[in-house]
Design a protein around this motif. Structure first.
Motif, PDB file in Angstrom:
ATOM      1  N   HIS A   1     -21.668  19.723   6.857  1.00  0.00           N
ATOM      2  CA  HIS A   1     -20.838  20.855   6.437  1.00  0.00           C
ATOM      3  C   HIS A   1     -21.345  22.142   7.094  1.00  0.00           C
ATOM      4  O   HIS A   1     -20.567  22.953   7.609  1.00  0.00           O
ATOM      5  CB  HIS A   1     -20.868  21.018   4.909  1.00  0.00           C
ATOM      6  N   VAL A   2     -22.664  22.310   7.073  1.00  0.00           N
ATOM      7  CA  VAL A   2     -23.255  23.507   7.669  1.00  0.00           C
ATOM      8  C   VAL A   2     -23.067  23.493   9.180  1.00  0.00           C
ATOM      9  O   VAL A   2     -22.703  24.510   9.792  1.00  0.00           O
ATOM     10  CB  VAL A   2     -24.750  23.610   7.312  1.00  0.00           C
ATOM     11  N   SER A   3     -23.279  22.343   9.799  1.00  0.00           N
ATOM     12  CA  SER A   3     -23.115  22.238  11.249  1.00  0.00           C
ATOM     13  C   SER A   3     -21.690  22.597  11.666  1.00  0.00           C
ATOM     14  O   SER A   3     -21.481  23.308  12.665  1.00  0.00           O
ATOM     15  CB  SER A   3     -23.450  20.823  11.720  1.00  0.00           C
ATOM     16  N   GLY A   4     -20.717  22.116  10.908  1.00  0.00           N
ATOM     17  CA  GLY A   4     -19.324  22.425  11.216  1.00  0.00           C
ATOM     18  C   GLY A   4     -19.028  23.909  11.120  1.00  0.00           C
ATOM     19  O   GLY A   4     -18.303  24.472  11.957  1.00  0.00           O
ATOM     20  N   VAL A   5     -19.595  24.565  10.108  1.00  0.00           N
ATOM     21  CA  VAL A   5     -19.368  26.004   9.944  1.00  0.00           C
ATOM     22  C   VAL A   5     -20.036  26.783  11.071  1.00  0.00           C
ATOM     23  O   VAL A   5     -19.474  27.756  11.594  1.00  0.00           O
ATOM     24  CB  VAL A   5     -19.864  26.480   8.567  1.00  0.00           C
ATOM     25  N   VAL A   6     -21.226  26.355  11.490  1.00  0.00           N
ATOM     26  CA  VAL A   6     -21.893  27.017  12.620  1.00  0.00           C
ATOM     27  C   VAL A   6     -21.015  26.915  13.871  1.00  0.00           C
ATOM     28  O   VAL A   6     -20.855  27.893  14.620  1.00  0.00           O
ATOM     29  CB  VAL A   6     -23.281  26.416  12.883  1.00  0.00           C
ATOM     30  N   ALA A   7     -20.426  25.742  14.094  1.00  0.00           N
ATOM     31  CA  ALA A   7     -19.539  25.570  15.251  1.00  0.00           C
ATOM     32  C   ALA A   7     -18.342  26.505  15.160  1.00  0.00           C
ATOM     33  O   ALA A   7     -17.940  27.117  16.158  1.00  0.00           O
ATOM     34  CB  ALA A   7     -19.075  24.114  15.343  1.00  0.00           C
ATOM     35  N   LEU A   8     -17.776  26.650  13.963  1.00  0.00           N
ATOM     36  CA  LEU A   8     -16.644  27.563  13.776  1.00  0.00           C
ATOM     37  C   LEU A   8     -17.058  29.013  14.005  1.00  0.00           C
ATOM     38  O   LEU A   8     -16.312  29.796  14.609  1.00  0.00           O
ATOM     39  CB  LEU A   8     -16.070  27.402  12.368  1.00  0.00           C
ATOM     40  N   MET A   9     -18.221  29.374  13.514  1.00  0.00           N
ATOM     41  CA  MET A   9     -18.729  30.737  13.723  1.00  0.00           C
ATOM     42  C   MET A   9     -18.863  31.052  15.215  1.00  0.00           C
ATOM     43  O   MET A   9     -18.460  32.129  15.682  1.00  0.00           O
ATOM     44  CB  MET A   9     -20.081  30.902  13.021  1.00  0.00           C
ATOM     45  N   GLN A  10     -19.428  30.119  15.954  1.00  0.00           N
ATOM     46  CA  GLN A  10     -19.614  30.331  17.386  1.00  0.00           C
ATOM     47  C   GLN A  10     -18.271  30.365  18.123  1.00  0.00           C
ATOM     48  O   GLN A  10     -18.067  31.197  19.024  1.00  0.00           O
ATOM     49  CB  GLN A  10     -20.508  29.232  17.977  1.00  0.00           C
ATOM     50  N   GLN A  11     -17.373  29.479  17.738  1.00  0.00           N
ATOM     51  CA  GLN A  11     -16.055  29.455  18.365  1.00  0.00           C
ATOM     52  C   GLN A  11     -15.314  30.763  18.113  1.00  0.00           C
ATOM     53  O   GLN A  11     -14.691  31.332  19.024  1.00  0.00           O
ATOM     54  CB  GLN A  11     -15.241  28.281  17.832  1.00  0.00           C
ATOM     55  N   TYR A  12     -15.392  31.251  16.880  1.00  0.00           N
ATOM     56  CA  TYR A  12     -14.722  32.509  16.527  1.00  0.00           C
ATOM     57  C   TYR A  12     -15.289  33.669  17.337  1.00  0.00           C
ATOM     58  O   TYR A  12     -14.546  34.468  17.917  1.00  0.00           O
ATOM     59  CB  TYR A  12     -14.875  32.783  15.034  1.00  0.00           C
ATOM     60  N   LYS A  13     -16.613  33.765  17.402  1.00  0.00           N
ATOM     61  CA  LYS A  13     -17.249  34.876  18.121  1.00  0.00           C
ATOM     62  C   LYS A  13     -16.890  34.837  19.589  1.00  0.00           C
ATOM     63  O   LYS A  13     -16.637  35.871  20.218  1.00  0.00           O
ATOM     64  CB  LYS A  13     -18.765  34.811  17.934  1.00  0.00           C
ATOM     65  N   GLU A  14     -16.860  33.648  20.165  1.00  0.00           N
ATOM     66  CA  GLU A  14     -16.511  33.501  21.572  1.00  0.00           C
ATOM     67  C   GLU A  14     -15.053  33.894  21.818  1.00  0.00           C
ATOM     68  O   GLU A  14     -14.727  34.543  22.816  1.00  0.00           O
ATOM     69  CB  GLU A  14     -16.741  32.051  22.017  1.00  0.00           C
ATOM     70  N   THR A  15     -14.172  33.546  20.872  1.00  0.00           N
ATOM     71  CA  THR A  15     -12.748  33.831  21.040  1.00  0.00           C
ATOM     72  C   THR A  15     -12.449  35.315  20.945  1.00  0.00           C
ATOM     73  O   THR A  15     -11.699  35.866  21.755  1.00  0.00           O
ATOM     74  CB  THR A  15     -11.933  33.080  19.974  1.00  0.00           C
ATOM     75  N   VAL A  16     -13.034  35.992  19.963  1.00  0.00           N
ATOM     76  CA  VAL A  16     -12.661  37.389  19.721  1.00  0.00           C
ATOM     77  C   VAL A  16     -13.530  38.397  20.472  1.00  0.00           C
ATOM     78  O   VAL A  16     -13.093  39.508  20.748  1.00  0.00           O
ATOM     79  CB  VAL A  16     -12.675  37.733  18.212  1.00  0.00           C
TER      80      VAL A  16
END
Length: 337
Positions: free
Chosen positions: A147-162
């Protein structure tokens, strides 16, 4: 997001720490090639009540290298129900050690935790896929860590996108630790931990202000008999509120705009809200769910009567004469200027 599977365990589920070390090294070395932002490890052994880096120096070194390259290493803390100990390698300093909560936000009875625990996440009765197909329900810190790993991936994806950049490992840890829900372990370790909050953690990375474009009214000339509609286009991935600030009622007051279509927001003002000759000011505000707020400059509206202004020059005071012909001199000026 994609998953890159690196095999470290044999058919019995046993793994050597040397193989885990090599796997962490491989993930870090191939992070750019496969866009690896987080390593998720759901295994462990031994029992430790303090940092165990000295016992696993090679693995600790590889986890430190991953950290320095902004690859987070998330590790399950173990399932022995310890309140003062956890398994290795979750006890390595630069890892993110994860313990388990139930769906009622209680600490799972089997979950290891101590002062080294970084985060809790759901790990009791989790429905997941199984190797033979379909799904099954499992419990364990091995279910919490992903669960934590998935959220870290989302955090990184979001930061890279915006923003076009990656979060540092330190930013990831701080964001996770400061954007969760407090979990009290009064009957166990006596400590207060943090349970993962996916939405808060992802949106906390939003440091961009909403963009407000083309703020305008439906008419450039406003008459006393006109209704006024204020319009603005607002874009933000986490936009929350859009409002107009104005003093048409005397004091400055905020009024919420309504989303009409796409990114366009409107607010309509009826003509009984202002008077002829009135001058008032307005501007548009917008914020997002991370409290980033933007606003336009001030605009001015002058309310016109909509009829010419007539000035009578003579006859003065409407006086009467005995002339058969009476001449009136006047000027008429449109109130639009």
């Amino acid at each position: 997001a994609s998953i890159v599977a690196v095999k470290v365990a044999d058919s019995a589920g046993d793994a050597l720490f040397s193989d885990i070390t090599l796997a962490v090294n491989w993930c870090t070395s191939n992070a750019s090639r496969y866009n690896i932002s987080v390593i998720s490890i759901s295994l462990g052994g031994g029992s430790y009540n303090s940092a165990c880096d000295s016992d696993y120096a090679s693995l600790s070194s590889e986890i430190n290298t991953a950290w320095n390259n902004n690859v987070s290493v998330v590790i399950a803390s173990g399932n022995s129900g310890y309140t003062t100990n956890m398994t290795a390698p979750a006890c390595i300093n630069k890892s993110i050690s994860v313990s388990s909560t139930t769906k009622a936000d209680a600490i799972s009875s089997f979950s290891n935790r101590n002062a080294l625990t970084d985060l809790f996440a759901p790990g009791s009765s989790i429905v997941s896929t199984k190797s033979t197909g379909s799904t099954e329900t499992r419990s364990g810190t091995s279910m919490a860590a992903p669960h934590v790993s998935g959220v870290v991936a989302l955090m990184q994806q979001y930061k890279e996108t915006v923003e076009g950049r990656n979060l540092s490992s330190s930013e990831v840890n701080t964001t996770l630790a400061t954007n969760g829900t407090a979990i009290e372990d009064s009957s166990g370790s006596g400590k207060i931990f943090v349970r993962l909050d996916a939405k808060k953690a992802v949106t906390a990375g939003d440091t961009l202000f909403p963009q407000i474009e083309n703020p305008n009214t439906t008419a450039t000339t406003i008459f006393i008999y006109s209704n006024i509609t204020f319009i603005a286009n607002v874009t933000d991935v986490n936009r929350e509120s859009i409002w107009i600030e104005s003093n048409w009622s005397g004091a400055r007051v905020n009024y919420t705009l309504t989303n009409r279509v796409g990114d366009q927001y409107n607010y309509s003002l009826h003509n009984d809200s202002f008077t002829a000759g009135q001058v008032f000011h307005w501007r548009i505000h917008a914020n997002d769910s991370n409290n980033n707020e933007n606003m336009t400059s001030w605009f001015t509206i002058t309310v016109l009567t909509g009829a010419p202004r007539i000035t009578l020059h003579n006859l003065a005071n409407l006086s009467n004469t005995n002339n058969l012909t009476v001449t009136f001199n006047f000027t008429g000026i449109e109130d639009t200027g």
